[in-house]
Design a protein around this motif. Structure first.
Motif: not given
Length: 170
Positions: A155-170
């Motif tokens: 949308n015409g601008d830079w945005h911060d992202l939050i990274l999430y993860s899930k590991l096998r077995g969690e």
């Protein structure tokens, strides 16, 4: 088809393609302005929007109402196959947000990817301001890892992202 408590995830059919054009006009966090309208049609013609590296599945209620889509893209953290992971995304029709469909769809897609591919990690990122999606990812079993500063042009601008993860077995 993948079956959950409230949802099914299924491959896209040709009949579904007009939905994507409607959704392109009604998204807050997925409007990148660099995609050509109808780009999903081209992907559908190439591989039905499903391959071992990327894919799109529709999420529908048990009454066959399409509520949105989930997607996955392979990403690499090294040159060998063992360093592969999948990044997932979701788009929900505004009428179905806040009802648990996003959480269930992301849980189902993650379970599918772990069952199908020899990966250790599934990840998702969302806009810093997209608090409902952050809550959905946590409810789906993901762990917040950190902020990717100014990682996404939208949308015409830079945005911060939050990274999430899930590991096998969690």
């Amino acid at each position: 088809m993948l079956t959950g408590e409230k949802l099914n995830l299924r491959p896209v059919t040709r009949v579904d393609l007009p939905l994507f054009n409607e959704w392109e006009e009604d998204v807050n966090y997925n409007t990148f302005s660099l995609q050509v309208p109808g780009h999903m049609n081209k992907g559908f013609e190439e591989d039905g929007l499903l391959s071992s590296k990327r894919g799109v599945l529709l999420a529908e209620t048990k009454m066959h109402e399409v509520v949105g889509l989930v997607s996955y893209n392979q990403t690499a953290y090294g040159p060998n196959e063992g360093s592969r992971a999948f990044n997932i995304g979701i788009t929900l029709d505004a009428r179905y947000r806040g009802q648990g469909y996003g959480t269930e769809a992301q849980k189902m897609l993650t379970a599918y990817l772990f069952a199908t591919y020899p990966i250790k990690r599934v990840e998702a990122s969302t806009d810093l301001e997209n608090v409902p999606e952050q809550h959905a990812l946590i409810r789906a079993g993901f762990t917040r890892e950190g902020v990717l500063r100014q990682a996404q042009w939208r949308n015409g601008d830079w945005h911060d992202l939050i990274l999430y993860s899930k590991l096998r077995g969690e």
